[in-house]
Write an enzyme that holds these catalytic residues in place. Structure first.
Site, short mmCIF file in Angstrom:
data_model
loop_
_atom_site.label_atom_id
_atom_site.label_comp_id
_atom_site.label_asym_id
_atom_site.label_seq_id
_atom_site.Cartn_x
_atom_site.Cartn_y
_atom_site.Cartn_z
N SER B 25 7.34 -2.09 12.73
CA SER B 25 6.85 -1.73 11.34
C SER B 25 6.92 -2.67 10.23
CB SER B 25 7.30 -0.23 10.96
OG SER B 25 8.49 -0.30 10.56
N ASP B 205 11.91 3.88 1.57
CA ASP B 205 12.24 5.27 2.29
C ASP B 205 13.80 5.18 2.86
OD1 ASP B 205 11.71 3.59 4.42
OD2 ASP B 205 10.17 4.83 5.04
N HIS B 208 12.02 0.93 5.28
CA HIS B 208 11.11 0.16 5.13
C HIS B 208 11.44 -0.58 3.89
CE1 HIS B 208 9.54 2.79 8.11
NE2 HIS B 208 9.25 1.72 8.65
#
Lengths: 258, 258
Positions: B25, B205, B208
């Site tokens: 991600s 968060d 990330h």
């Protein structure tokens, strides 16, 4: 490479279809994160769905671009049969320079012809490829005059002249039956009436897009795609490779290539 | 298509070599302009030089990624002989989940082996392709705990565990003689000592990257490229298609394809 390996390779091609962004500096610099580039926004919206490829050429007009669209279309795709699903054509900002600036100026009738030629090239390449024509954006004369002055030049664009190229672009879209996104409507709202204050807010140097201009354009391009071609909506398109949370406990590598 | 046309086409291929961003991600969302994605920064830095292609797979660990790198390498390039000049490998953030979270957890020794396998796949594909290994970034436990709590889960990462994967990544780079970018050094400075306040600033968060984390990473990746491979510096690489200001008055289309 033995036969078995070769068969496996064919089955396990991981390629994405493409969205091609074709244009001038308004496209070339559309991935700059400092100005929230509209190209990066599209790329992020289509991640694991479609590759968004930047073919923006700063300073280019349609006279040059009509010669390079076909070679680009033929040589941008990955080998194993991927498709160009959509091309955005975003040109005219440089064509609209005033006649005293022949370095970039393209007469209005030639601009129209060139846009038609570019659309024909795309259709000739593939009848499945969608085309989105985007009008040259409004300019802000005060800011651009300052920019030109700093380079020792007279201002070579005007709102009224750029408006003519925007209108011609709208006409070409209608004639060629190509969906159109009108940046003037994006920035000024319905009616698209020029508003100096709004132009100031969306442009950086009077011609190029500031953060707000990029943000509004990115969302408008995506909204236009959703309206015109629901099958190209990111949520409609399949995601490349399974989502991670379905892979747990599955047999590898087969689970990756269902 | 006659012979002459075909020859012209060959001469007039407009394709770019590539930089491939391979990872999880932290790569998948690296084009998001709202967080100043580091991938978009690279893409913008290399515009008209190299295409920057995003092959990030949210949630993926090296156990899955080692199976997909080869098919990706084989199917990402445009047809007419373009090259992958550089692959960034940015994995481990998910491998480093704690053993109680088997959905993504990969044991440390397997993580090391998998990174070696991925590097071997890239070298097997092309000996000319450069590889940049990037360490999994530090996390912020407080923020991630909150995030996990909102999903009704226990926190499945710890700073000390992620640090072990970061250290393993550094060792793999040394063993495989692959240039390394250490995100801990990027965010905490020389010595790379964990600093909760700085971790807070660079992460959204807790896992990330926030704007600052992306901005620092993008500049660090580019700086690392300049140091390791000066021939891959954007200013060293040729620009695709002539700059607009040399085209005025020249014969078209030949001037476009010198």
């Amino acid at each position: 490479m033995d036969q078995h390996q070769s068969e496996t390779d064919t089955l396990r091609a991981i390629h994405l279809d493409q969205i091609l962004l074709f244009g001038d500096s308004l496209t070339q610099w559309s991935f700059n994160p400092e100005i929230e580039g509209w190209g990066a926004f599209l790329s992020n919206s289509y991640v694991r769905k479609l590759d968004v490829v930047n073919r923006g050429f700063s300073g280019y007009n349609t006279e040059w671009c009509k010669h390079i669209i076909a070679p680009i279309l033929r040589t941008v795709l990955p080998s194993p049969g991927a498709q160009i699903r959509l091309v955005t054509v975003f040109l005219g900002a440089n064509d609209a320079t005033l006649p005293f600036w022949p370095q970039q100026h393209v007469p209005l009738s030639a601009y129209r012809d060139n846009l038609h030629s570019i659309i024909a090239s795309i259709r000739n390449f593939s009848s499945n490829t969608r085309i989105l024509l985007i009008t040259p954006p409004p300019i802000h004369e005060g800011k651009w005059q300052k920019h030109c002055g700093q380079k020792g030049r007279s201002i070579n664009l005007s709102v009224s002249n750029t408006l003519q190229y925007r209108n011609a672009c709208i006409e070409v879209a209608r004639e060629a039956k190509v969906p159109l996104l009108d940046t003037w409507e994006v920035y000024f709202g319905e009616g698209a009436t020029y508003n100096e204050e709004k132009a100031d807010a969306v442009l950086s140097d009077g011609v190029h897009l500031a953060n707000l201009g990029n943000r509004l354009l990115g969302h408008a391009v995506l909204a236009k795609i959703l309206t015109e071609w629901p099958d190209l909506a990111p949520e409609t398109l399949p995601t490349v490779m399974p989502l991670w949370d379905v892979l747990y406990g599955k047999v590898l590598p087969d689970a990756l290539f269902p």
